[in-house]
Design a protein around this motif. Sequence first.
Motif, PDB file in Angstrom:
ATOM      1  N   THR A  95      39.371 -32.255   9.522  1.00 36.44           N
ATOM      2  CA  THR A  95      39.342 -32.222   8.056  1.00 36.44           C
ATOM      3  C   THR A  95      38.900 -33.554   7.462  1.00 36.44           C
ATOM      4  N   ALA A  96      39.343 -34.653   8.045  1.00 38.56           N
ATOM      5  CA  ALA A  96      38.980 -35.967   7.513  1.00 38.56           C
ATOM      6  C   ALA A  96      37.478 -36.196   7.609  1.00 38.56           C
ATOM      7  N   ASN A  97      36.881 -35.829   8.748  1.00 41.72           N
ATOM      8  CA  ASN A  97      35.438 -36.000   8.911  1.00 41.72           C
ATOM      9  C   ASN A  97      34.653 -35.025   8.039  1.00 41.72           C
ATOM     10  N   CYS A  98      35.255 -33.878   7.690  1.00 39.74           N
ATOM     11  CA  CYS A  98      34.591 -32.943   6.764  1.00 39.74           C
ATOM     12  C   CYS A  98      34.338 -33.629   5.429  1.00 39.74           C
ATOM     13  N   THR A  99      35.379 -34.247   4.873  1.00 38.62           N
ATOM     14  CA  THR A  99      35.223 -34.961   3.605  1.00 38.62           C
ATOM     15  C   THR A  99      34.275 -36.137   3.749  1.00 38.62           C
ATOM     16  N   ARG A 100      34.354 -36.820   4.874  1.00 37.70           N
ATOM     17  CA  ARG A 100      33.507 -37.994   5.098  1.00 37.70           C
ATOM     18  C   ARG A 100      32.038 -37.610   5.133  1.00 37.70           C
ATOM     19  N   VAL A 101      31.726 -36.513   5.845  1.00 35.71           N
ATOM     20  CA  VAL A 101      30.322 -36.080   5.940  1.00 35.71           C
ATOM     21  C   VAL A 101      29.798 -35.658   4.574  1.00 35.71           C
ATOM     22  N   LEU A 102      30.587 -34.899   3.830  1.00 31.66           N
ATOM     23  CA  LEU A 102      30.135 -34.440   2.510  1.00 31.66           C
ATOM     24  C   LEU A 102      29.831 -35.606   1.581  1.00 31.66           C
ATOM     25  N   LYS A 103      30.557 -36.701   1.737  1.00 33.33           N
ATOM     26  CA  LYS A 103      30.360 -37.841   0.844  1.00 33.33           C
ATOM     27  C   LYS A 103      29.117 -38.652   1.160  1.00 33.33           C
ATOM     28  N   PHE A 104      28.580 -38.537   2.411  1.00 39.75           N
ATOM     29  CA  PHE A 104      27.347 -39.301   2.675  1.00 39.75           C
ATOM     30  C   PHE A 104      26.120 -38.393   2.828  1.00 39.75           C
ATOM     31  N   LEU A 105      26.212 -37.161   2.309  1.00 44.27           N
ATOM     32  CA  LEU A 105      25.042 -36.274   2.328  1.00 44.27           C
ATOM     33  C   LEU A 105      24.093 -36.653   1.196  1.00 44.27           C
ATOM     34  N   ILE A 106      23.344 -37.716   1.384  1.00 40.70           N
ATOM     35  CA  ILE A 106      22.414 -38.232   0.374  1.00 40.70           C
ATOM     36  C   ILE A 106      20.991 -37.858   0.776  1.00 40.70           C
ATOM     37  N   PRO A 107      20.307 -37.010   0.024  1.00 38.59           N
ATOM     38  CA  PRO A 107      18.944 -36.591   0.413  1.00 38.59           C
ATOM     39  C   PRO A 107      17.920 -37.683   0.160  1.00 38.59           C
ATOM     40  N   ALA A 108      16.975 -37.791   1.087  1.00 38.44           N
ATOM     41  CA  ALA A 108      15.854 -38.712   0.888  1.00 38.44           C
ATOM     42  C   ALA A 108      14.757 -38.053   0.067  1.00 38.44           C
ATOM     43  N   THR A 109      14.564 -36.780   0.258  1.00 38.08           N
ATOM     44  CA  THR A 109      13.529 -36.050  -0.494  1.00 38.08           C
ATOM     45  C   THR A 109      14.115 -34.791  -1.117  1.00 38.08           C
ATOM     46  N   VAL A 110      14.197 -33.707  -0.310  1.00 37.25           N
ATOM     47  CA  VAL A 110      14.707 -32.444  -0.829  1.00 37.25           C
ATOM     48  C   VAL A 110      15.816 -31.925   0.073  1.00 37.25           C
ATOM     49  N   VAL A 111      16.515 -30.924  -0.433  1.00 37.83           N
ATOM     50  CA  VAL A 111      17.565 -30.256   0.339  1.00 37.83           C
ATOM     51  C   VAL A 111      17.120 -28.818   0.587  1.00 37.83           C
ATOM     52  N   PRO A 112      17.049 -28.371   1.846  1.00 38.95           N
ATOM     53  CA  PRO A 112      16.616 -26.989   2.110  1.00 38.95           C
ATOM     54  C   PRO A 112      17.665 -25.994   1.638  1.00 38.95           C
ATOM     55  N   GLN A 113      17.202 -24.913   1.013  1.00 40.59           N
ATOM     56  CA  GLN A 113      18.154 -23.957   0.463  1.00 40.59           C
ATOM     57  C   GLN A 113      18.917 -23.216   1.550  1.00 40.59           C
ATOM     58  N   GLU A 114      18.327 -23.091   2.758  1.00 47.38           N
ATOM     59  CA  GLU A 114      19.063 -22.397   3.814  1.00 47.38           C
ATOM     60  C   GLU A 114      20.332 -23.144   4.200  1.00 47.38           C
ATOM     61  N   ALA A 115      20.301 -24.487   4.053  1.00 46.97           N
ATOM     62  CA  ALA A 115      21.514 -25.258   4.337  1.00 46.97           C
ATOM     63  C   ALA A 115      22.600 -24.939   3.319  1.00 46.97           C
ATOM     64  N   ILE A 116      22.222 -24.777   2.052  1.00 42.29           N
ATOM     65  CA  ILE A 116      23.190 -24.452   1.009  1.00 42.29           C
ATOM     66  C   ILE A 116      23.742 -23.046   1.229  1.00 42.29           C
ATOM     67  N   VAL A 117      22.855 -22.105   1.563  1.00 42.72           N
ATOM     68  CA  VAL A 117      23.301 -20.729   1.799  1.00 42.72           C
ATOM     69  C   VAL A 117      24.293 -20.677   2.953  1.00 42.72           C
ATOM     70  N   LYS A 118      24.000 -21.435   4.015  1.00 43.76           N
ATOM     71  CA  LYS A 118      24.912 -21.458   5.157  1.00 43.76           C
ATOM     72  C   LYS A 118      26.236 -22.106   4.765  1.00 43.76           C
ATOM     73  N   GLY A 119      26.156 -23.126   3.903  1.00 41.45           N
ATOM     74  CA  GLY A 119      27.383 -23.746   3.426  1.00 41.45           C
ATOM     75  C   GLY A 119      28.240 -22.782   2.629  1.00 41.45           C
ATOM     76  N   VAL A 120      27.590 -21.927   1.793  1.00 48.04           N
ATOM     77  CA  VAL A 120      28.337 -20.931   1.037  1.00 48.04           C
ATOM     78  C   VAL A 120      28.988 -19.920   1.971  1.00 48.04           C
ATOM     79  N   SER A 121      28.292 -19.591   3.069  1.00 48.19           N
ATOM     80  CA  SER A 121      28.882 -18.663   4.039  1.00 48.19           C
ATOM     81  C   SER A 121      30.145 -19.251   4.664  1.00 48.19           C
ATOM     82  N   TRP A 122      30.129 -20.563   4.931  1.00 49.93           N
ATOM     83  CA  TRP A 122      31.342 -21.216   5.436  1.00 49.93           C
ATOM     84  C   TRP A 122      32.436 -21.201   4.368  1.00 49.93           C
ATOM     85  N   LEU A 123      32.021 -21.300   3.095  1.00 51.48           N
ATOM     86  CA  LEU A 123      32.990 -21.259   2.001  1.00 51.48           C
ATOM     87  C   LEU A 123      33.699 -19.908   1.956  1.00 51.48           C
ATOM     88  N   CYS A 124      32.949 -18.851   2.277  1.00 53.76           N
ATOM     89  CA  CYS A 124      33.522 -17.506   2.251  1.00 53.76           C
ATOM     90  C   CYS A 124      34.517 -17.284   3.390  1.00 53.76           C
TER      91      CYS A 124
END
Length: 731
Positions: free
Chosen positions: A102-131
């Motif tokens: 759990t601690a590394n989950c928060t840590r990773v989310l806080k340094f997810l800084i995009p250099a260019t764009v964010v692929p939408q498939e990553a967001i969709v997969k993240g929503v699936s984990w949310l479900c």
Amino acid sequence: MADLSNLAGLVSEPSGEIDSSVSSVSNRSLRLAEKEKRKGVADPFGLAVKYLSQVEAGTVVRGNDELERNMVRVETVALSKGLPPEVFTVLLDLALSLNAGTANCTRVLKFLIPATVVPQEAIVKGVSWLCVGKMPMNAQVLFVRWVLTVFDLIDCKDDLRSIYGFIFSFVTEENLFPFICHLLYLLTMREHVHPYRVRKLLDIQAKMGRQPFLTQLLALYKVFRPDLVTLSLPSRVRTGFKNHNSTWKVALCAVQRKNTSAVLVDQSLSLDVKEKPSSRKRKLHHLAIPPLSSAFDSNSNKKVFRLQELCSFKELLENIHNIELPAQMGSLLGSALALHYLDCVQDESAFLRLNFWLGHSLQEEFLLCPVDGSSDNTSEGCRFLSTILFTQQFLQEGFSSTESFLYKFLSVWDGCLLRPQILDLLSDIPLMPSFYMHKLLFEPLKQLYFTSTVFFKCSVIECLNSMLVKWLTWHSVSASEGGLDISLNSNSTITMTLSGFMDSVMELVRFVGLLASEGLRLENCHVLLLNQTLAFYETVCDMFLKYSLPLIIMPPAGVFYPALFATDSISVDRLGYIMFRYRKNLTLAKKQEQQREQTFHISRNTYKEFNRNLQAMVNSMWNSWWCIPGSDIEIDKDLIALSKVAEPWCRFDLIHHPALFSYAIEFHQRCWPERKNVDLGSIKTGKYWNWYMEFLFNQGFDGLNNFIQTNTGHGSTMKGSSSDSYRFLFH
């Protein structure tokens, strides 16, 4: 034996060749392995990502130095350069699956800084984990906040919209609800608004009360389906969605400063955008106009025509029913073809989305994080506000978000930062009820006005004059269409009656009269401020004839007399024109009132004020009798005697007036070049007076000419001597 030895030698040669070949292959493998090893050493980030992708559930986290070492490598690159698109799926899987704890989950989310764009498939997969419901609530909230922060950088959003129902299901989560409403607001399209969703939101509102974020989402639903959302919503909703990017703000700022390349899409699109964004940006490019990009993938089955593919106005007309709004509504700003489309379709949802984007950007960049005054930041803010001005002028309509921003910004503005742009935006403010004007507009402007330089005072008067002209033009168009109710703007349900409109205009004119009177007193009747004030009253004096508004307001004494006794001829001439136009307007109003062609009534006090000003002006300039008993300019005779001025009663006539004195001297020299002593009184004798009048009005004093001819019967084309008579208007 020799032959056998030769044969043996011949037989042994192929074996040697095989050995050398095997040795060569072995050496090549060693070289490749060494190369791969060197490549791995040269790319520790790639190895770290590869390691993190292989972390499985149940991996020991505490004391795992290898996991910590690879996490640090990825985190360092993310915070310094930003992450490439291909690693987001890996890192979101690692974080949201809780394989690394759990601690590394928060840590990773806080340094997810995009250099260019964010692929939408990553967001969709993240929503699936949310479900799945495996994550703790604080991690779920952090994930949705991160999605909102990088929303503008998601490469495409059609897959996200396809899982709209899954995202909507989280509205029942109390902690997630404000952020889910924000995300739904950004994703909602007409096909997403269904009765069961409206009922669900209304049920939640009945339990929670009117929350700003829920009201914003319901307002958008009502735009798409007014038949489903019958609930009355406030016309002016304050910003319902708060800033969610504070966790990533500093890191994003640092990454965006380092990356000079375009962030969203290729800039070489056929549809031009105003200017390329500067390499130095604060936050998330809020002050940069994003390039046009489609909300759908190019491989999508939807038959749409993307705005960035338009090359001409002809193409716009041919495809106007198939055009899809862009992923980011802010990209419409500064693009002529896109604004043509927005103006033609009159889509309320488009204006709502654009207003939201503008309001968020203005609040973030100018209210929560003010421009610090450096040349780079000031020029960036100037370009952004100029783009908004261009858009409002193109659409001939202001944005409600810009209006709300200005009311807040005026209370913290120093009067110097981006002054031309702020005042131009201020002049675009639409009509508002008079009881709002004092608190929102007059009070902050008054404080700035009386504590600033004369040049700022001139700018404020000019701004308010422009505002009045736009209000009056607005009214004249509404009046010509035969409507008494005036809509405040085309996207608002608020209307104002004619009497309400007149009250607002009256308050504005009186406010400017107060500013001008006190300003002229403080600045010793500065000529620039006086001329800006007279320009305002040139608009006011013609409100009835030019703009069909049955309202006539005379200038206060603090404006009239400084103009009458001004030392520059332009001010005196402008006052003559203003009084001439007042007479025209009042005469027509009186005529229509007597013929009962109108239902309004001009106050008798207005006629009295005009006659008093007319008497003062004609007596001082024409009859050489400026000290009128009982008038505003009556001066004690003893004070006049102390001045020791010869013939003080004629010091403001057309010959001795300080603004016209030089012309009288020039005329005297032309008529009597041999005289050494100047006797200006000789100008009033015989034919010289008519010659002087013709000479004076040939200098371009059309305002004075019209005033004198209308009120005394004399002018540049009239012959005769001066007369003590003048024409009062109706009492």
